[in-house]
Design a protein around this motif. Structure first.
Motif, PDB file in Angstrom:
ATOM      1  N   ALA A  54       3.169 -17.279  -7.032  1.00 49.23           N
ATOM      2  CA  ALA A  54       2.853 -17.458  -5.615  1.00 49.23           C
ATOM      3  C   ALA A  54       1.927 -16.362  -5.122  1.00 49.23           C
ATOM      4  CB  ALA A  54       4.145 -17.458  -4.801  1.00 49.23           C
ATOM      5  N   SER A  55       2.258 -15.128  -5.504  1.00 48.39           N
ATOM      6  CA  SER A  55       1.492 -13.985  -5.044  1.00 48.39           C
ATOM      7  C   SER A  55       0.061 -14.035  -5.587  1.00 48.39           C
ATOM      8  CB  SER A  55       2.226 -12.736  -5.513  1.00 48.39           C
ATOM      9  OG  SER A  55       1.638 -11.598  -5.032  1.00 48.39           O
ATOM     10  N   SER A  56      -0.103 -14.516  -6.800  1.00 53.68           N
ATOM     11  CA  SER A  56      -1.440 -14.657  -7.389  1.00 53.68           C
ATOM     12  C   SER A  56      -2.245 -15.698  -6.638  1.00 53.68           C
ATOM     13  CB  SER A  56      -1.337 -15.153  -8.834  1.00 53.68           C
ATOM     14  OG  SER A  56      -0.905 -14.155  -9.663  1.00 53.68           O
ATOM     15  N   VAL A  79      -7.348  -4.364  -7.527  1.00 58.66           N
ATOM     16  CA  VAL A  79      -6.758  -5.689  -7.341  1.00 58.66           C
ATOM     17  C   VAL A  79      -5.258  -5.530  -7.074  1.00 58.66           C
ATOM     18  CG1 VAL A  79      -6.302  -7.889  -8.478  1.00 58.66           C
ATOM     19  CG2 VAL A  79      -8.489  -6.731  -8.859  1.00 58.66           C
ATOM     20  N   LYS A  80      -4.789  -6.166  -6.035  1.00 59.26           N
ATOM     21  CA  LYS A  80      -3.350  -6.182  -5.712  1.00 59.26           C
ATOM     22  C   LYS A  80      -2.534  -6.461  -6.986  1.00 59.26           C
ATOM     23  CE  LYS A  80      -1.576 -10.096  -4.179  1.00 59.26           C
ATOM     24  NZ  LYS A  80      -1.185 -11.285  -3.382  1.00 59.26           N
ATOM     25  N   PRO A  81      -1.465  -5.704  -7.233  1.00 58.53           N
ATOM     26  CA  PRO A  81      -0.770  -5.819  -8.528  1.00 58.53           C
ATOM     27  C   PRO A  81      -0.485  -7.250  -8.972  1.00 58.53           C
ATOM     28  CG  PRO A  81       0.372  -4.243  -7.080  1.00 58.53           C
ATOM     29  CD  PRO A  81      -0.840  -4.708  -6.346  1.00 58.53           C
ATOM     30  N   THR A 128      -3.229  -0.691 -10.829  1.00 57.78           N
ATOM     31  CA  THR A 128      -2.371  -0.850  -9.654  1.00 57.78           C
ATOM     32  C   THR A 128      -0.979  -1.249 -10.123  1.00 57.78           C
ATOM     33  OG1 THR A 128      -3.004  -3.159  -9.394  1.00 57.78           O
ATOM     34  CG2 THR A 128      -4.277  -1.555  -8.151  1.00 57.78           C
ATOM     35  N   GLY A 129      -0.050  -1.294  -9.226  1.00 61.32           N
ATOM     36  CA  GLY A 129       1.325  -1.634  -9.602  1.00 61.32           C
ATOM     37  C   GLY A 129       2.275  -1.026  -8.592  1.00 61.32           C
ATOM     38  N   SER A 130       2.063   0.260  -8.316  1.00 61.60           N
ATOM     39  CA  SER A 130       2.816   0.913  -7.270  1.00 61.60           C
ATOM     40  C   SER A 130       2.030   0.629  -5.996  1.00 61.60           C
ATOM     41  CB  SER A 130       2.871   2.407  -7.563  1.00 61.60           C
ATOM     42  OG  SER A 130       3.526   3.070  -6.520  1.00 61.60           O
ATOM     43  N   GLY A 167      -2.297  -6.509  -0.501  1.00 64.39           N
ATOM     44  CA  GLY A 167      -1.208  -7.367  -0.024  1.00 64.39           C
ATOM     45  C   GLY A 167      -0.823  -6.911   1.385  1.00 64.39           C
ATOM     46  N   ASP A 168      -0.481  -7.846   2.271  1.00 61.22           N
ATOM     47  CA  ASP A 168      -0.208  -7.393   3.646  1.00 61.22           C
ATOM     48  C   ASP A 168       0.982  -6.443   3.703  1.00 61.22           C
ATOM     49  OD1 ASP A 168       1.332  -9.619   3.020  1.00 61.22           O
ATOM     50  OD2 ASP A 168       0.840 -10.744   4.828  1.00 61.22           O
ATOM     51  N   ALA A 169       1.973  -6.643   2.830  1.00 62.69           N
ATOM     52  CA  ALA A 169       3.115  -5.734   2.866  1.00 62.69           C
ATOM     53  C   ALA A 169       2.772  -4.363   2.271  1.00 62.69           C
ATOM     54  CB  ALA A 169       4.299  -6.347   2.134  1.00 62.69           C
ATOM     55  N   ARG A 199       1.410 -13.191   5.267  1.00 63.35           N
ATOM     56  CA  ARG A 199       2.573 -13.005   6.135  1.00 63.35           C
ATOM     57  C   ARG A 199       3.889 -13.093   5.381  1.00 63.35           C
ATOM     58  NH1 ARG A 199       0.743 -17.475   8.588  1.00 63.35           N
ATOM     59  NH2 ARG A 199      -0.749 -17.342   6.888  1.00 63.35           N
ATOM     60  N   GLN A 200       3.814 -12.786   4.092  1.00 60.14           N
ATOM     61  CA  GLN A 200       5.047 -12.699   3.300  1.00 60.14           C
ATOM     62  C   GLN A 200       5.019 -11.421   2.490  1.00 60.14           C
ATOM     63  OE1 GLN A 200       5.108 -17.157   1.791  1.00 60.14           O
ATOM     64  NE2 GLN A 200       6.853 -16.009   1.023  1.00 60.14           N
ATOM     65  N   SER A 201       6.194 -10.832   2.340  1.00 63.21           N
ATOM     66  CA  SER A 201       6.328  -9.680   1.441  1.00 63.21           C
ATOM     67  C   SER A 201       7.143 -10.161   0.253  1.00 63.21           C
ATOM     68  CB  SER A 201       7.002  -8.525   2.176  1.00 63.21           C
ATOM     69  OG  SER A 201       8.292  -8.912   2.611  1.00 63.21           O
ATOM     70  N   ILE A 330      -2.078 -18.299   2.374  1.00 62.49           N
ATOM     71  CA  ILE A 330      -0.735 -18.865   2.189  1.00 62.49           C
ATOM     72  C   ILE A 330      -0.250 -18.438   0.814  1.00 62.49           C
ATOM     73  CG2 ILE A 330       0.520 -21.028   1.824  1.00 62.49           C
ATOM     74  CD1 ILE A 330      -1.502 -22.259   3.898  1.00 62.49           C
ATOM     75  N   LYS A 331       0.909 -17.830   0.797  1.00 57.58           N
ATOM     76  CA  LYS A 331       1.442 -17.374  -0.491  1.00 57.58           C
ATOM     77  C   LYS A 331       1.842 -18.605  -1.311  1.00 57.58           C
ATOM     78  CE  LYS A 331       4.652 -13.870  -2.205  1.00 57.58           C
ATOM     79  NZ  LYS A 331       5.241 -12.579  -1.848  1.00 57.58           N
ATOM     80  N   GLY A 332       1.253 -18.731  -2.482  1.00 60.45           N
ATOM     81  CA  GLY A 332       1.536 -19.903  -3.326  1.00 60.45           C
ATOM     82  C   GLY A 332       0.632 -21.083  -3.023  1.00 60.45           C
TER      83      GLY A 332
HETATM   84  C1  LIG Z   1       5.756   1.388  -4.467  1.00 58.76           C
HETATM   85  C2  LIG Z   1       6.299   0.017  -4.754  1.00 58.76           C
HETATM   86  N1  LIG Z   1       7.452  -0.368  -4.184  1.00 58.76           N
HETATM   87  C3  LIG Z   1       7.959  -1.602  -4.435  1.00 58.76           C
HETATM   88  C4  LIG Z   1       7.304  -2.473  -5.260  1.00 58.76           C
HETATM   89  C5  LIG Z   1       7.912  -3.857  -5.532  1.00 58.76           C
HETATM   90  N2  LIG Z   1       7.056  -4.887  -4.895  1.00 58.76           N
HETATM   91  C6  LIG Z   1       6.149  -5.526  -5.610  1.00 58.76           C
HETATM   92  S1  LIG Z   1       5.275  -6.611  -4.692  1.00 58.76           S
HETATM   93  C7  LIG Z   1       6.154  -6.270  -3.314  1.00 58.76           C
HETATM   94  C8  LIG Z   1       5.849  -6.991  -2.036  1.00 58.76           C
HETATM   95  C9  LIG Z   1       4.407  -7.255  -1.922  1.00 58.76           C
HETATM   96  O1  LIG Z   1       4.094  -7.984  -0.790  1.00 58.76           O
HETATM   97  P1  LIG Z   1       2.574  -8.156  -0.436  1.00 58.76           P
HETATM   98  O2  LIG Z   1       1.866  -6.873  -0.602  1.00 58.76           O
HETATM   99  O3  LIG Z   1       2.519  -8.782   0.904  1.00 58.76           O
HETATM  100  O4  LIG Z   1       2.008  -9.135  -1.550  1.00 58.76           O
HETATM  101  P2  LIG Z   1       2.338 -10.677  -1.766  1.00 58.76           P
HETATM  102  O5  LIG Z   1       3.490 -10.739  -2.716  1.00 58.76           O
HETATM  103  O6  LIG Z   1       2.600 -11.265  -0.439  1.00 58.76           O
HETATM  104  O7  LIG Z   1       1.152 -11.259  -2.394  1.00 58.76           O
HETATM  105  C10 LIG Z   1       7.105  -5.293  -3.582  1.00 58.76           C
HETATM  106  C11 LIG Z   1       8.036  -4.763  -2.579  1.00 58.76           C
HETATM  107  C12 LIG Z   1       6.108  -2.024  -5.860  1.00 58.76           C
HETATM  108  N3  LIG Z   1       5.412  -2.747  -6.707  1.00 58.76           N
HETATM  109  N4  LIG Z   1       5.621  -0.784  -5.565  1.00 58.76           N
END
Ligand SMILES: Cc1ncc(C[n+]2csc(CCOP(=O)(O)OP(=O)(O)O)c2C)c(N)n1
Ligand SMILES: [Mg+2]
Length: 807
Positions: A54-56, A79-81, A128-130, A167-169, A199-201, A330-332
């Motif tokens: 979904a996130s991808s 790139v977002k993890p 990326t990852g953290s 990623g928004d979160a 709008r999703q974490s 939209i996620k997914g």
């Molecule tokens: C520092 C850190 N804390 C927690 C995580 C676990 N984690 C991976 S993705 C994620 C939520 C990401 O949400 P968002 O950035 O909105 O991306 P989306 O999944 O919506 O694409 C969390 C909490 C992480 N990878 N790194």
């Protein structure tokens, strides 16, 4: 319409059609890769590995627009993890990722779950990852690009944009805000942050109206903000009669409800819209003129999934101001769990995957085929791929030329000095030097430049800023020890007090050779206890093989006058445990001088080298370096720096006093406790025979060499011997070892396991007691008396006369 206009229009249409096909392919490949890893790989052990379909999917359209059209070879992207599968799929289409690695996604030596500079083969710019770290690093990398160019280097290369797919979160991470503030101070430019506003974490749907907070925040710090909300279909619908009402509805639709409707699909959209606004005139026609599928397509046509909107907006940027794009997504998107709040780790079932397969026209057995199921001819797609600007990037990463380092650094050694002050003198001497080495040094510090002794260096080399700024105290002739003049040629980057920023900047500076083709030699200073504040960023800097020297000073309880709150206990253990970081804690300035010269060479090495026979370390591979220094002035030995001594200092230890054949006890010390260890050996001499004194300059390197040599022996290399094994081979088996350092005692406690000697380890386990150095050494049991008492306990014999009763 004249012919050339017609042609231009046709090519545009063609490009859009091609991009649409590629977007589909990218989504398919990424989804299949994850599905394969979870359901089909032969050796899966029954544990679902997730993969974040979904996130991808959330970023599939944006990344298609970027990689196949907008990006230039010099642009760098974090790139977002969880968009890793999309990234790998795109690189696969470019021929820079292999099907085998995709098939092994998340498996042994397969494509990585999160993009990795070091473990992936497809030229990742930032690991990326953290979450939050890669984002901030793009900001600092744009600053580093400016630094390099302002110094007249790499001007033959085009300037790149540093882009983060966020990623928004991720914006919940505090380090992002620290970076934005610092970026404003430093005048950041050429930096794009593209927010995947789905709008999703991980856990849930996010708060309403966050976009407005983000907008205010970014604008407040001088960024341009572009909000991409509605795609071209929705915009066209808004222009129809009644469209304004539809727009009003969707503008006010809560995130939760919107997500739920996305998940439920066309019939649910119809019911809800008719219930809410169906009786409000012309808008009814917009709803009723569409089938369920068309209505769902319309209502989910957010700009982040709309190629024409994305291409327009990205293509229109004609300035270098930092820009934040808030892209509604939209996620997914395009997958069966789109919008569902639980979809973060959701995986498509085999049945759902079959449905996607048939929607994508992919025949069984042709899943990895690049052109399978596409409506356009393979030749045309390939020809387009070959023309994509981004593929002009060279396959070889730039490395930057090696900067010569002399075997020895100049410094005059006074009778008594601390390692911190000695470090200041070494840099002051380097600052005077008209050498390439000195010119490539760049220092940085989070508001502790003066207190970590970088002052003299900064006086000579100045502070960096794109625009010159005079020191008003100097022009007003007010006496001051420090000149604080900024210019484009300055070599010190002054940061605000944010250790996260320090480490992320060091990471960016330490990758300049790979990003800008120009090598920098970064040195960052901070107080030792505050390493913990930026530890994750330090870990990531090392993980992505950024190269820098970290000088942490003051350290331990030896900073006594600074008070208990600034003590560091655990950092020597970080020095041992942190991968990619060679840690040293020298006691004397001649040792520090040797270590610094070595470090300046070591941070430039990157050979695929095996272990050196001498110390069983991979010195040819290089890494970053951490120097734990002290503010305690101690008496300096007068000695010749022989090549043998130099080598031993680098390998991690040498005999300050060799143990005799009848030794009953030896003392192994590190750093600022040298005077106590020496005194203890002297006082014991009458009552214990042949006491040895081992100076440990790097517990980290000793330990790493010992581990590696042990493994080598296990594998049959019977003659493998590490440095510490050779040193302790001189110690008789019955002899005890007392270890002592201003840090956690476990740092040296393992020495007993090397040849099975008994050990008593002294150090600091508790935090925060204030006092003078003698008070604290006594309190924690690391003073001369404590060393002697430990020696007596471990090597029983006649009472040691000088041992006073311990307080
Ligand atoms: C520092 C850190 N804390 C927690 C995580 C676990 N984690 C991976 S993705 C994620 C939520 C990401 O949400 P968002 O950035 O909105 O991306 P989306 O999944 O919506 O694409 C969390 C909490 C992480 N990878 N790194
Ligand atoms: Mg999100």
């Amino acid at each position: 319409m004249i012919a050339s206009e017609q042609k231009a229009q046709r090519t545009d249409v063609d490009k859009l059609a091609l991009l649409r096909e590629l977007e589909k392919k990218v989504l398919w490949l990424a989804s299949w890769t994850i599905h394969h890893a979870n359901h089909l790989r032969e050796n899966v052990d029954g544990v679902k590995v997730g993969g974040h379909q979904a996130s991808s999917a959330s970023l599939a359209t944006i990344m298609t627009a970027l990689y196949f059209d907008v990006l230039r070879p010099q642009d760098r992207v974090a790139v977002k993890p969880h968009a890793s599968p999309i990234f790998h799929a795109i690189q696969y289409l470019f021929g820079r990722q292999t099907a085998d690695k995709l098939k092994a996604f998340r498996g042994y030596k397969g494509a990585q779950s999160y993009p990795s500079r070091t473990k992936d083969v497809d030229d990742v710019d930032f690991s990326t990852g953290s979450v939050g770290l890669g984002v901030a690093q793009t900001l600092f990398s744009s600053l580093v690009q400016d630094y390099v160019r302002a110094h007249g280097w790499g001007l033959d290369r085009p300037q790149g944009r540093m882009i983060a797919l966020v990623g928004d979160a991720e914006l919940d991470e505090g380090n992002i805000f620290e970076a934005i503030l610092e970026g404003w101070k430093q005048g950041v430019r050429n930096c794009w942050w593209i927010i995947d506003y789905n709008r999703q974490s991980l856990d849930a749907v996010i708060r309403e109206g966050l976009w407005a907070r983000y907008e205010g925040l970014f604008r407040g710090f001088g960024w341009d903000v572009v909000i991409l909300k509605y795609g071209s279909l929705l915009q066209a619908a808004f222009a129809e009669p009644g469209g304004a009402r539809l727009r009003e509805w969707i503008d006010h639709c809560p995130n939760q409800l919107y997500s739920a409707l996305v998940f439920q699909g066309g019939a649910a959209w119809r019911k809800r819209l008719l219930d809410d606004i169906g009786d409000q005139g012309e808008v009814t026609r917009i709803i009723e003129a569409r089938s369920d599928a068309e209505l769902a397509r319309l209502m989910t046509n957010l700009a982040g999934h709309d190629l024409p909107s994305l291409l327009d907006v990205f293509g229109a940027v004609d300035h270098d101001r930092p820009t934040c794009f808030i892209c509604y997504t939209i996620k997914g998107f395009g997958l069966p769990f789109a919008g569902h709040k639980d979809n973060h780790a959701g995986l498509m079932t085999p049945t759902q995957m079959e449905a996607l397969r048939s929607a994508m026209n992919v025949r069984p057995g042709y899943e990895w085929d690049k052109f399978e199921g596409l409506a356009l001819r393979a030749d045309d797609i390939q020809a387009f791929l070959d023309r994509v600007p981004f593929v002009g990037r060279s396959h070889d990463r730039p490395r930057g030329a090696y900067i010569e380092v002399p075997g020895q650094l100049t410094v005059s050694i006074p009778p008594t000095i601390s390692t911190q002050a000695g470090f200041g003198s070494l840099l002051n001497e380097l600052a005077k030097d008209k050498s390439e080495l000195a010119d490539r040094l760049v220092t940085t510090s989070p508001d502790v430049t003066v207190s970590t002794n970088l002052g003299p260096w900064v006086n000579r080399r100045g502070l960096f800023a794109r625009q010159a700024m005079a020191d008003t105290f100097k022009s007003e002739r007010i006496a001051s020890t420090f000149a604080w003049e900024f210019s484009p040629k300055g070599q010190h980057i002054e940061l605000g007090i944010a250790e996260m920023n320090l480490f992320i900047l060091l990471s960016a500076l330490g990758l300049s050779h790979a990003h800008n083709g120009e090598r920098l030699l970064p040195i960052g200073t901070l107080y030792d206890p505050f390493i913990a504040r930026g530890l994750d960023a330090l870990n990531y800097a090392c993980y992505q093989e950024a190269r820098f020297i970290l000088v942490a000073t003051p350290s331990g309880i030896t900073l006594a006058p600074e008070g208990g709150a600034h003590q560091s206990i655990g950092t020597p253990m970080i020095g041992i445990a942190q991968d990619g970081l060679a840690a040293f804690e020298p006691a004397y300035l001649d040792e520090l001088s040797v270590v610094l010269a070595w470090a300046l060479d070591y941070i430039q090495k990157d050979a695929e080298s095996g272990m050196s026979e001498r110390n069983w370390l991979r010195d040819g591979t290089g890494g970053s370096v951490y120097l734990r220094l002290s503010t305690r002035p101690i008496e300096q030995p007068r000695r010749d720096m022989t090549s043998e001594l130099r080598e031993a200092i680098i390998d991690g230890a040498y005999w300050f006093r060799r143990p005799g054949p009848n030794a009953e006890v030896i003392i192994a010390y590190t750093g600022a406790l040298a005077p106590e260890a020496i005194e203890a050996v002297g006082l014991m001499a009458e009552d214990r025979r042949d006491v040895g004194l081992l100076a440990v300059t790097s517990a980290d390197r000793l330990n790493a060499g010992w581990m590696a040599a042990s493994r080598a022996r296990d594998q049959g290399l019977v003659h493998a011997r590490s440095h510490i094994e050779r040193l302790l081979a001189e110690v008789p088996p019955h002899c005890g070892i007392v270890t002592v350092l201003d840090g956690h005692p476990a740092t040296l406690a393992w020495l007993g396991a090397v040849h099975g000697h008994r050990v008593r380890s002294l150090g600091v386990e508790h935090f925060g007691q204030t006092g003078s150095i003698p008070d604290l050494y006594r309190h924690y049991g690391i003073d001369t008396n404590a060393i002697i008492a430990a020696a007596q306990a471990i090597a029983p014999g006649r009472p040691i006369r000088h041992l006073k009763a311990l307080g």
